[in-house]
Write a protein that holds these residues in place. Structure first.
Motif, short mmCIF file in Angstrom:
data_model
loop_
_atom_site.label_atom_id
_atom_site.label_comp_id
_atom_site.label_asym_id
_atom_site.label_seq_id
_atom_site.Cartn_x
_atom_site.Cartn_y
_atom_site.Cartn_z
N PRO A 137 0.84 -1.20 0.00
CA PRO A 137 0.00 0.00 0.00
C PRO A 137 0.88 1.25 0.00
N ASP A 138 0.35 2.31 -0.56
CA ASP A 138 1.15 3.52 -0.73
C ASP A 138 1.72 4.03 0.59
N HIS A 139 0.96 3.91 1.69
CA HIS A 139 1.43 4.46 2.95
C HIS A 139 2.57 3.62 3.54
N HIS A 140 2.84 2.45 2.99
CA HIS A 140 4.03 1.69 3.36
C HIS A 140 5.11 1.80 2.29
N ARG A 141 4.70 1.77 1.03
CA ARG A 141 5.67 1.77 -0.06
C ARG A 141 6.49 3.06 -0.08
N LEU A 142 5.82 4.21 0.06
CA LEU A 142 6.55 5.47 -0.01
C LEU A 142 7.60 5.60 1.07
N PRO A 143 7.28 5.36 2.36
CA PRO A 143 8.34 5.45 3.36
C PRO A 143 9.45 4.41 3.18
N VAL A 144 9.09 3.18 2.74
CA VAL A 144 10.13 2.17 2.51
C VAL A 144 11.10 2.65 1.43
N VAL A 145 10.56 3.17 0.33
CA VAL A 145 11.41 3.64 -0.76
C VAL A 145 12.25 4.83 -0.33
N LEU A 146 11.64 5.79 0.35
CA LEU A 146 12.40 6.97 0.79
C LEU A 146 13.50 6.57 1.76
N ARG A 147 13.21 5.62 2.64
CA ARG A 147 14.19 5.23 3.67
C ARG A 147 15.29 4.34 3.11
N HIS A 148 14.92 3.28 2.39
CA HIS A 148 15.89 2.25 2.02
C HIS A 148 16.41 2.35 0.60
N ILE A 149 15.73 3.09 -0.27
CA ILE A 149 16.27 3.35 -1.59
C ILE A 149 16.74 4.79 -1.69
N GLY A 150 15.93 5.71 -1.19
CA GLY A 150 16.36 7.11 -1.16
C GLY A 150 17.41 7.39 -0.11
N GLU A 151 17.62 6.44 0.82
CA GLU A 151 18.62 6.56 1.88
C GLU A 151 18.42 7.82 2.73
N LEU A 152 17.16 8.12 3.00
CA LEU A 152 16.83 9.24 3.87
C LEU A 152 16.76 8.76 5.32
N SER A 153 17.03 9.66 6.23
CA SER A 153 16.86 9.33 7.65
C SER A 153 15.37 9.29 7.97
N TYR A 154 15.04 8.68 9.09
CA TYR A 154 13.65 8.68 9.52
C TYR A 154 13.13 10.10 9.72
N GLN A 155 14.00 10.98 10.23
CA GLN A 155 13.58 12.36 10.43
C GLN A 155 13.24 13.04 9.11
N GLU A 156 14.04 12.78 8.08
CA GLU A 156 13.76 13.37 6.78
C GLU A 156 12.44 12.84 6.20
N VAL A 157 12.24 11.53 6.33
CA VAL A 157 11.00 10.94 5.82
C VAL A 157 9.81 11.50 6.58
N ALA A 158 9.93 11.64 7.88
CA ALA A 158 8.84 12.19 8.69
C ALA A 158 8.52 13.61 8.25
N GLY A 159 9.56 14.40 7.93
CA GLY A 159 9.33 15.75 7.46
C GLY A 159 8.59 15.77 6.14
N ILE A 160 8.97 14.88 5.22
CA ILE A 160 8.34 14.83 3.91
C ILE A 160 6.88 14.39 4.02
N LEU A 161 6.62 13.39 4.87
CA LEU A 161 5.27 12.86 5.02
C LEU A 161 4.44 13.63 6.03
N ASP A 162 5.07 14.59 6.74
CA ASP A 162 4.39 15.41 7.73
C ASP A 162 3.71 14.55 8.80
N CYS A 163 4.50 13.64 9.37
CA CYS A 163 3.98 12.78 10.43
C CYS A 163 5.09 12.52 11.43
N PRO A 164 4.77 11.98 12.60
CA PRO A 164 5.81 11.74 13.61
C PRO A 164 6.82 10.69 13.15
N VAL A 165 8.02 10.79 13.69
CA VAL A 165 9.08 9.83 13.36
C VAL A 165 8.65 8.42 13.73
#
Length: 223
Positions: A137-165
């Motif tokens: 589902p998109d709400h899992h796929r996007l953070p997985v891709v940003l974190r493990h393919i985009g190599e973003l930190s959890y803080q960066e992903v949280a900022g992009i998705l506007d949700c808590p870490v």
């Protein structure tokens, strides 16, 4: 630009056109890499990247110079890119067919078992992994891709998705668990340990330094 030129945000504040040219030059590669891995299509990544920068320029034109000077360009652009991709997914959902060329060979499932990078050596296994990622589902796929393919930190992903870490960590963990639980992937990995382990182990992928999110800016630019 050489070392004597203005910083990007200052240039954006003083000369929007020159600043935007520099913004594209310095950030286009990152934006395209994320969109390529989300969409799985070079053509779609190029089209979505163009839309991202068009939306960014339109937003910047409406900002006063002071606000342009306070932007965090990378996090701000990737927020726009994520929203552009979401719109693309909604459009695809209204039509038959799903993209089948997602680049997933750099995802790691950090439970001590061989990850997708090794599985990608086998074309059939890689095809199963691609299909599994596309079914998240998109709400899992996007953070997985940003974190493990985009190599973003959890803080960066949280900022992009506007949700808590903590929410991001849970989404990534559940997305990875769903990948491990896929029957085809479980069969591929069965001789190496449990496929259904949950969540990344401590000390997993090292991410780049997080940027503090500018939530108001992102909401207005990408709404």
């Amino acid at each position: 630009m050489d070392e004597t030129t203005l910083p990007l945000t200052e240039l954006l504040a003083t000369d929007l056109d020159d600043g935007f040219t520099e913004l594209v030059r310095t950030q286009a590669g990152t934006v395209r890499a994320v969109l390529l891995r989300l969409s799985g299509s070079a053509r779609d990544a190029d089209d979505l990247g163009q839309e991202t920068f068009l939306r960014a320029y339109s937003a910047l034109r409406g900002y006063p110079p002071e606000r342009r000077g306070q932007l965090q360009p990378r996090a701000w652009l990737l927020t726009i890119a994520a929203n552009v991709w979401r719109n693309h997914v909604r459009t695809l959902s209204r039509r038959p067919g799903v993209a089948d060329s997602i680049e997933v060979t750099t995802i790691e499932i950090p439970d001590g078992c061989p990850g997708p990078e090794q599985l990608a050596l086998d074309g059939a296994r890689r095809a199963r992994l691609v299909a599994a990622l596309s079914r998240l589902p998109d709400h899992h796929r996007l953070p997985v891709v940003l974190r493990h393919i985009g190599e973003l930190s959890y803080q960066e992903v949280a900022g992009i998705l506007d949700c808590p870490v903590g929410t991001v960590k849970a989404q990534v963990s559940r997305g990875l668990a769903a990948l491990r639980a896929e029957p085809g992937l479980a069969a591929d990995r069965g001789t190496h340990g449990a496929a259904g382990a949950t969540g990344p182990a401590p000390g997993g992928t090292t991410a780049r330094t997080a940027h503090e999110p500018a939530r108001t800016e992102r909401k207005e630019a990408t709404g």
